[in-house]
Design an enzyme around this catalytic site. Structure first.
Site, mmCIF file in Angstrom:
data_model
loop_
_atom_site.group_PDB
_atom_site.id
_atom_site.type_symbol
_atom_site.label_atom_id
_atom_site.label_comp_id
_atom_site.label_asym_id
_atom_site.label_seq_id
_atom_site.Cartn_x
_atom_site.Cartn_y
_atom_site.Cartn_z
ATOM 1 N N HIS A 8 0.841 -1.199 0.000
ATOM 2 C CA HIS A 8 0.000 0.000 0.000
ATOM 3 C C HIS A 8 0.880 1.254 0.000
ATOM 4 O O HIS A 8 0.851 2.057 0.945
ATOM 5 C CB HIS A 8 -0.925 -0.011 1.220
ATOM 6 C CG HIS A 8 -2.352 0.280 0.879
ATOM 7 N ND1 HIS A 8 -3.125 -0.564 0.116
ATOM 8 C CD2 HIS A 8 -3.145 1.340 1.198
ATOM 9 C CE1 HIS A 8 -4.333 -0.065 -0.011
ATOM 10 N NE2 HIS A 8 -4.367 1.101 0.622
ATOM 11 N N ASP A 41 -3.378 7.306 -1.483
ATOM 12 C CA ASP A 41 -4.588 7.109 -2.287
ATOM 13 C C ASP A 41 -4.179 6.627 -3.672
ATOM 14 O O ASP A 41 -3.098 6.952 -4.158
ATOM 15 C CB ASP A 41 -5.369 8.422 -2.397
ATOM 16 C CG ASP A 41 -6.764 8.221 -2.975
ATOM 17 O OD1 ASP A 41 -7.330 7.126 -2.775
ATOM 18 O OD2 ASP A 41 -7.278 9.135 -3.636
ATOM 19 N N GLY A 42 -5.038 5.835 -4.286
ATOM 20 C CA GLY A 42 -4.774 5.366 -5.649
ATOM 21 C C GLY A 42 -4.099 4.020 -5.731
ATOM 22 O O GLY A 42 -3.683 3.599 -6.823
ATOM 23 N N GLY A 102 -5.293 0.902 -5.449
ATOM 24 C CA GLY A 102 -6.015 -0.059 -6.277
ATOM 25 C C GLY A 102 -5.851 0.216 -7.756
ATOM 26 O O GLY A 102 -5.554 -0.675 -8.555
ATOM 27 N N MET A 131 -3.489 1.909 -9.196
ATOM 28 C CA MET A 131 -2.100 1.707 -9.591
ATOM 29 C C MET A 131 -1.747 0.227 -9.691
ATOM 30 O O MET A 131 -1.004 -0.190 -10.585
ATOM 31 C CB MET A 131 -1.164 2.403 -8.614
ATOM 32 C CG MET A 131 -1.155 3.915 -8.740
ATOM 33 S SD MET A 131 -0.666 4.479 -10.389
ATOM 34 C CE MET A 131 0.956 3.726 -10.524
ATOM 35 N N ARG A 159 -3.742 -2.261 -10.507
ATOM 36 C CA ARG A 159 -4.324 -2.786 -11.752
ATOM 37 C C ARG A 159 -3.578 -2.258 -12.971
ATOM 38 O O ARG A 159 -3.335 -2.996 -13.937
ATOM 39 C CB ARG A 159 -5.816 -2.429 -11.814
ATOM 40 C CG ARG A 159 -6.649 -3.163 -10.773
ATOM 41 C CD ARG A 159 -8.126 -2.879 -10.922
ATOM 42 N NE ARG A 159 -8.490 -1.518 -10.531
ATOM 43 C CZ ARG A 159 -8.762 -1.142 -9.277
ATOM 44 N NH1 ARG A 159 -8.663 -2.009 -8.288
ATOM 45 N NH2 ARG A 159 -9.117 0.100 -9.007
#
Length: 213
Positions: free
Chosen positions: A175, A179-180, A182, A184, A186
């Site tokens: 992680h 933010d972002g 998920g 990133m 994919r």
């Protein structure tokens, strides 16, 4: 350091089957430029929908076409950013931290203060009831963990299909961003797959994550 995972017979069987299917898809996508554009839009819509973006596929298509759409400014900006990120990312090196940060900057510009940077504080993932379901790595370890992951991924000889899944999973576990993460994860899996087989640049695998069959 090798991430903790095991390769099963089922995984190898599916790898062979997917490789065969990709060969057929590549021939189709080389002939159909319209399909490539349509699938890119589906990728963006699905990846954002997973993160609770409420814009429809039709609205996303209109935004990318430069048309005005009624919607939350933040959600419209997410579409515009994602389109720019997907347009640029396939030129990037999937084993470069600098490129990962550059892609995050494209994906989140104007949306978060920490755009294009690893987080500097602790972060957790919560379920709908507000219960913590995952705690990311401590911020002081993020760079080293991502660096180790990319070095392993660059050297390993395991099939690209499996490697891309491992990298995606490990990025979500680390992680690295406030933010972002998920989006990133994919995006980076797509990049790894496209470096193996270019047709993956146009296969909307995010749609299968959003609406699994």
């Amino acid at each position: 350091m090798r991430p903790p995972f095991s390769i099963t017979d089922k995984m190898l069987k599916l790898t062979v089957e997917i490789t065969q299917a990709v060969t057929l898809l590549e021939l189709q996508h080389q002939r159909d430029l319209h399909l490539r554009k349509e699938n890119r839009i589906r990728s963006i819509h699905s990846s954002l929908a997973i993160e609770q973006n409420t814009l429809s596929l039709e609205q996303v298509t209109a935004i990318i076409a430069g048309k005005r759409v009624l919607g939350e400014p933040k959600e419209i900006r997410e579409v515009q950013n994602a389109y720019e990120a997907y347009e640029e990312v396939f030129k990037f090196d999937p084993y470069s931290i600098e490129n990962l940060l550059a892609a995050h900057r494209l994906m989140t510009k104007g949306l978060v203060k920490e755009s294009g940077a690893f987080r500097e504080r602790d972060v957790g993932v919560y379920d709908g009831n507000g219960t913590v379901v995952h705690i990311g790595a401590r911020p002081q370890f993020v760079y080293g963990l991502v660096d180790d992951l990319f070095k392993w991924a660059k050297k390993t000889d395991i099939p690209a299909l499996i490697k891309s899944c491992v990298v995606h999973f490990e990025l979500e576990m680390i992680h690295p961003f406030l933010d972002g993460n998920g989006r990133m994860g994919r995006l980076w899996q797509n990049l790894l797959l496209a470096k193996w087989q270019p047709v993956f640049e146009w296969i909307p695998i995010e749609s299968q994550v959003h609406n699994p069959v």
